[in-house]
Design a protein around this motif. Structure first.
Motif, PDB file in Angstrom:
ATOM      1  N   ASN A 154       0.827  -1.190   0.000  1.00 58.82           N
ATOM      2  CA  ASN A 154       0.000   0.000   0.000  1.00 58.82           C
ATOM      3  C   ASN A 154       0.872   1.254   0.000  1.00 58.82           C
ATOM      4  O   ASN A 154       2.078   1.198   0.224  1.00 58.82           O
ATOM      5  CB  ASN A 154      -0.974  -0.035   1.191  1.00 58.82           C
ATOM      6  CG  ASN A 154      -0.275   0.087   2.521  1.00 58.82           C
ATOM      7  OD1 ASN A 154       0.805   0.654   2.607  1.00 58.82           O
ATOM      8  ND2 ASN A 154      -0.903  -0.433   3.569  1.00 58.82           N
ATOM      9  N   TRP A 155       0.279   2.326  -0.239  1.00 54.63           N
ATOM     10  CA  TRP A 155       0.979   3.606  -0.407  1.00 54.63           C
ATOM     11  C   TRP A 155       1.714   4.023   0.863  1.00 54.63           C
ATOM     12  O   TRP A 155       2.824   4.543   0.795  1.00 54.63           O
ATOM     13  CB  TRP A 155      -0.027   4.666  -0.858  1.00 54.63           C
ATOM     14  CG  TRP A 155       0.602   5.996  -1.105  1.00 54.63           C
ATOM     15  CD1 TRP A 155       0.411   7.127  -0.399  1.00 54.63           C
ATOM     16  CD2 TRP A 155       1.570   6.312  -2.100  1.00 54.63           C
ATOM     17  NE1 TRP A 155       1.172   8.139  -0.883  1.00 54.63           N
ATOM     18  CE2 TRP A 155       1.915   7.651  -1.967  1.00 54.63           C
ATOM     19  CE3 TRP A 155       2.187   5.588  -3.119  1.00 54.63           C
ATOM     20  CZ2 TRP A 155       2.820   8.306  -2.769  1.00 54.63           C
ATOM     21  CZ3 TRP A 155       3.084   6.247  -3.926  1.00 54.63           C
ATOM     22  CH2 TRP A 155       3.406   7.585  -3.751  1.00 54.63           C
ATOM     23  N   ASP A 156       1.180   3.834   2.023  1.00 54.76           N
ATOM     24  CA  ASP A 156       1.830   4.190   3.284  1.00 54.76           C
ATOM     25  C   ASP A 156       3.104   3.373   3.500  1.00 54.76           C
ATOM     26  O   ASP A 156       4.116   3.868   3.993  1.00 54.76           O
ATOM     27  CB  ASP A 156       0.871   3.964   4.466  1.00 54.76           C
ATOM     28  CG  ASP A 156      -0.234   5.011   4.504  1.00 54.76           C
ATOM     29  OD1 ASP A 156       0.001   6.116   3.971  1.00 54.76           O
ATOM     30  OD2 ASP A 156      -1.300   4.709   5.059  1.00 54.76           O
ATOM     31  N   ARG A 157       3.047   2.119   3.141  1.00 53.72           N
ATOM     32  CA  ARG A 157       4.212   1.242   3.293  1.00 53.72           C
ATOM     33  C   ARG A 157       5.349   1.714   2.364  1.00 53.72           C
ATOM     34  O   ARG A 157       6.514   1.736   2.771  1.00 53.72           O
ATOM     35  CB  ARG A 157       3.792  -0.200   2.962  1.00 53.72           C
ATOM     36  CG  ARG A 157       4.900  -1.160   2.981  1.00 53.72           C
ATOM     37  CD  ARG A 157       4.941  -1.863   4.334  1.00 53.72           C
ATOM     38  NE  ARG A 157       5.935  -2.924   4.290  1.00 53.72           N
ATOM     39  CZ  ARG A 157       6.928  -3.011   5.119  1.00 53.72           C
ATOM     40  NH1 ARG A 157       7.043  -2.161   6.100  1.00 53.72           N
ATOM     41  NH2 ARG A 157       7.793  -3.981   5.035  1.00 53.72           N
TER      42      ARG A 157
END
Length: 188
Positions: A2-5
């Motif tokens: 995901n984008w946060d990771r």
């Protein structure tokens, strides 16, 4: 992923790169000089006015090298002599450093030397060393100039001539009778 990771991984990589750069700077600029020293410093000699061969010897004696930056015409410095240098004389630099020099190609004109009153052989030598050709024009009686010495020079001493041009000489016979002389080129 995901984008946060992805953001957190990129952030971590950026921090690691910054830490490595700071470590490299600290090691190279602070730690290494403290451990190994800054290198032996030597004083740059004055090479101005020296011929290139002598300058090479002088710089080698001081653990330095010469780099020929350029060649320029100069009426003030003889052909093959050093006109200027970088770094300037007296500067402290690391041993095994390089001095850049500008070398004279000689002047565009040869200057007629003042040879009046000199013995003929001395006069011929000085005129030849100036890149000119001495020619005996005549021989004249003189009470002021001793025999076999130069009485008069043409063109006027200090004049600029093309290299290889003729310089005419009147030679004193002393206080005796003048001998007629043909125009004779100087002996080789």
């Amino acid at each position: 992923m995901n984008w946060d990771r992805i953001k957190s991984v990129l952030y971590a990589i950026g921090i690691m790169i910054a830490i490595m750069l700071i470590t490299a700077i600290v090691v190279s600029q602070i730690f290494m000089p403290l451990v190994f020293g800054k290198g032996k410093q030597v004083t740059v000699p004055n090479l101005i006015g020296l011929e290139l061969k002598a300058a090479n010897t002088e710089s080698a004696d001081n653990q330095l090298h010469i780099s020929e930056a350029s060649y320029v015409s100069s009426d003030q410095f003889a052909k093959g002599t050093i006109i200027s240098q970088i770094p300037s004389p007296g500067t402290r630099i690391k041993a095994d450093g390089t001095i850049q020099v500008v070398i004279s190609k000689g002047g565009d004109l040869s200057v007629v030397p003042n040879v009046e009153g000199l013995a003929v052989t001395q006069a011929f030598s000085r005129i030849k060393n100036a890149g000119l050709k001495p020619i005996v024009k005549d021989s004249l009686q003189s009470d002021q100039v001793e025999a076999d010495h130069i009485l008069k020079v043409w063109p006027t001493p200090g004049s600029g001539l093309a290299p290889g041009s003729s310089v005419y000489l009147s030679i004193s016979t002393g206080s005796g009778i003048a001998q007629p002389v043909e125009q004779v080129p100087a002996p080789e």
